[in-house]
Enzyme design. Structure first.
Site, PDB file in Angstrom:
ATOM      1  N   LYS A 163       0.847  -1.193   0.000  1.00 17.30           N
ATOM      2  CA  LYS A 163       0.000   0.000   0.000  1.00 17.30           C
ATOM      3  C   LYS A 163       0.880   1.241   0.000  1.00 17.30           C
ATOM      4  O   LYS A 163       1.656   1.466   0.927  1.00 17.30           O
ATOM      5  CB  LYS A 163      -0.895  -0.005   1.231  1.00 17.30           C
ATOM      6  CG  LYS A 163      -1.727   1.265   1.369  1.00 17.30           C
ATOM      7  CD  LYS A 163      -2.663   1.197   2.553  1.00 17.30           C
ATOM      8  CE  LYS A 163      -3.387   2.507   2.727  1.00 17.30           C
ATOM      9  NZ  LYS A 163      -4.293   2.469   3.890  1.00 17.30           N
ATOM     10  N   LYS A 176      -2.147  -1.499  -3.921  1.00 17.20           N
ATOM     11  CA  LYS A 176      -3.052  -0.365  -3.782  1.00 17.20           C
ATOM     12  C   LYS A 176      -2.239   0.922  -3.777  1.00 17.20           C
ATOM     13  O   LYS A 176      -1.253   0.978  -3.045  1.00 17.20           O
ATOM     14  CB  LYS A 176      -3.812  -0.527  -2.469  1.00 17.20           C
ATOM     15  CG  LYS A 176      -4.626   0.671  -2.066  1.00 17.20           C
ATOM     16  CD  LYS A 176      -5.086   0.526  -0.655  1.00 17.20           C
ATOM     17  CE  LYS A 176      -5.798   1.811  -0.295  1.00 17.20           C
ATOM     18  NZ  LYS A 176      -6.111   1.925   1.076  1.00 17.20           N
TER      19      LYS A 176
HETATM   20  C1  PBG Z   1      -7.189   3.392   5.757  1.00 16.25           C
HETATM   21  C2  PBG Z   1      -7.457   3.191   4.327  1.00 16.25           C
HETATM   22  C3  PBG Z   1      -7.323   4.095   3.264  1.00 16.25           C
HETATM   23  C4  PBG Z   1      -7.852   3.467   2.143  1.00 16.25           C
HETATM   24  C5  PBG Z   1      -8.263   2.195   2.531  1.00 16.25           C
HETATM   25  N1  PBG Z   1      -8.005   2.027   3.890  1.00 16.25           N
HETATM   26  C6  PBG Z   1      -6.856   5.502   3.204  1.00 16.25           C
HETATM   27  C7  PBG Z   1      -5.546   5.924   3.670  1.00 16.25           C
HETATM   28  O1  PBG Z   1      -4.615   5.132   3.851  1.00 16.25           O
HETATM   29  O2  PBG Z   1      -5.433   7.126   3.890  1.00 16.25           O
HETATM   30  C8  PBG Z   1      -7.960   4.108   0.787  1.00 16.25           C
HETATM   31  C9  PBG Z   1      -9.046   3.597  -0.091  1.00 16.25           C
HETATM   32  C10 PBG Z   1      -9.451   4.487  -1.190  1.00 16.25           C
HETATM   33  O3  PBG Z   1      -8.929   5.581  -1.445  1.00 16.25           O
HETATM   34  O4  PBG Z   1     -10.401   4.082  -1.878  1.00 16.25           O
HETATM   35  N2  PBG Z   1      -5.903   3.286   6.169  1.00 16.25           N
END
Ligand code: PBG
Length: 321
Positions: free
Chosen positions: A189, A245
């Site tokens: 991520k 992601k």
């Molecule tokens: C929480 C999380 C996030 C997303 C999924 N879980 C946001 C972030 O890390 O700030 C993003 C999902 C999306 O943008 O659709 N940690």
């Protein structure tokens, strides 16, 4: 060489396709927020809502009619705290969903602290405010995951990016006899600008004075090797499903990682900002958003995804055909 012979019509294009999309491979994200009187539209994401507990059940019923049965739930609590997070609101929604739909749905639940913490960070902030306390964060996250698994979640999906959280969660689940709960790790991520609309929906924007963003725990877009190490580590700590992601700007990462670890199921997350970008261009009349979404979805599977998390999952059947 006559390559166009096989492009003549729909029949041949279908038969020769190397990727075939099906709604069965899609996971629909859901937001449910405490204290809402009515469901709220999420800016930038048409047909995506912050649901109330009641509207959540109705939405899932509709999604099932559209051929979507896999979900990723994000709970947005009414109260924020620093530690000892109360996740009963989200646990109650898991219970209600599983009581109503049982095995007809597969329910993954996002495990993170950013919607729960006063500062909007994904872990516990050290008292000096400058950094995240990894050990304390993992302890909290494991408790959250345990609560969701005990409430009936089929899968827990840690998105916080702390070190060793997969191990911490897996061990606590095991100790509590929950060895059937699937663990889907957001293993790769990246720290990204594409999470904008999500942070509105999840009320999770970082708002700490000394630690302004998530770059000290999420991956750097400049570092592929870190994505590889993080994914190998999460696999070894007991994750069942790994994830890349965002999706589109990281297709190379998805391709490389899925080639590197072909024995693992790979999820791609088409995040809020990528989905919203297509919608925004569509609204301006600059492209056909449905065709563009299907084209993007095809790319994720071509690159090696075996499942896709998309805000448009509930339209997959309609748009694919
Ligand atoms: C929480 C999380 C996030 C997303 C999924 N879980 C946001 C972030 O890390 O700030 C993003 C999902 C999306 O943008 O659709 N940690």
């Amino acid at each position: 060489m006559n390559l166009r012979r096989l492009r003549q019509n729909r029949h041949l294009l279908d038969l020769t396709a190397s990727v075939t999309l099906t709604p069965k491979k899609f996971i629909q994200p859901l937001f449910v927020a405490e204290g809402l009187r009515e469901k709220q539209a999420v800016p930038g994401l048409p047909q995506v809502f912050q649901e109330t507990p009641a509207s959540l059940l109705k939405q899932v019923e509709q999604d099932l009619e559209q051929g979507i049965s896999k979900f990723l739930l994000f709970g947005v609590p009414g109260q924020k705290s620093e530690r000892n997070f109360d996740v009963s609101f989200t646990s109650n929604q898991i219970q209600a969903l599983k009581k109503t739909f049982g095995a007809d749905i597969w329910l993954a639940t996002d495990v993170c602290l950013c919607s729960h913490s006063v500062h909007g960070h994904c872990g516990v902030l050290h008292i000096d405010g400058t950094h995240i306390d990894n050990g304390a964060s993992v302890q909290e996250l494991a408790q959250v995951a345990l609560a969701y698994a005990q409430a009936g979640a089929d899968c827990v999906a840690p998105s916080d990016m702390m070190d060793a959280r997969v191990q911490g969660i897996r061990m606590l689940l095991q100790e509590n006899g929950l060895e059937r709960t699937v663990l889907m790790s957001y293993s790769s991520k990246f720290s990204s600008s594409f999470y904008g609309p999500f942070r509105v929906a999840a009320d999770s924007t970082p708002r700490s004075y000394a630690l302004k963003d998530r770059t000290s725990y999420q991956l750097s877009p400049y570092n592929y090797a870190d994505a590889l190490r993080s994914s190998l580590r999460d696999r070894d700590e007991g994750a069942d499903i790994l994830m890349v992601k965002p999706g589109m700007p990281y297709l190379d990462v998805l391709y490389r990682l899925s080639q590197e670890m072909p024995d693992m199921p790979w999820a791609a997350y088409e995040v809020s900002g990528e989905y919203a970008a297509v919608e925004a261009l569509g609204e301006k009349g600059l492209m056909n958003p449905q065709l563009a979404h299907v084209e993007a979805w095809t790319a994720f599977f071509r690159a090696g995804a075996s499942m896709l998390i998309s805000y448009g999952a509930r339209f997959a059947r309609e748009w694919i055909s």
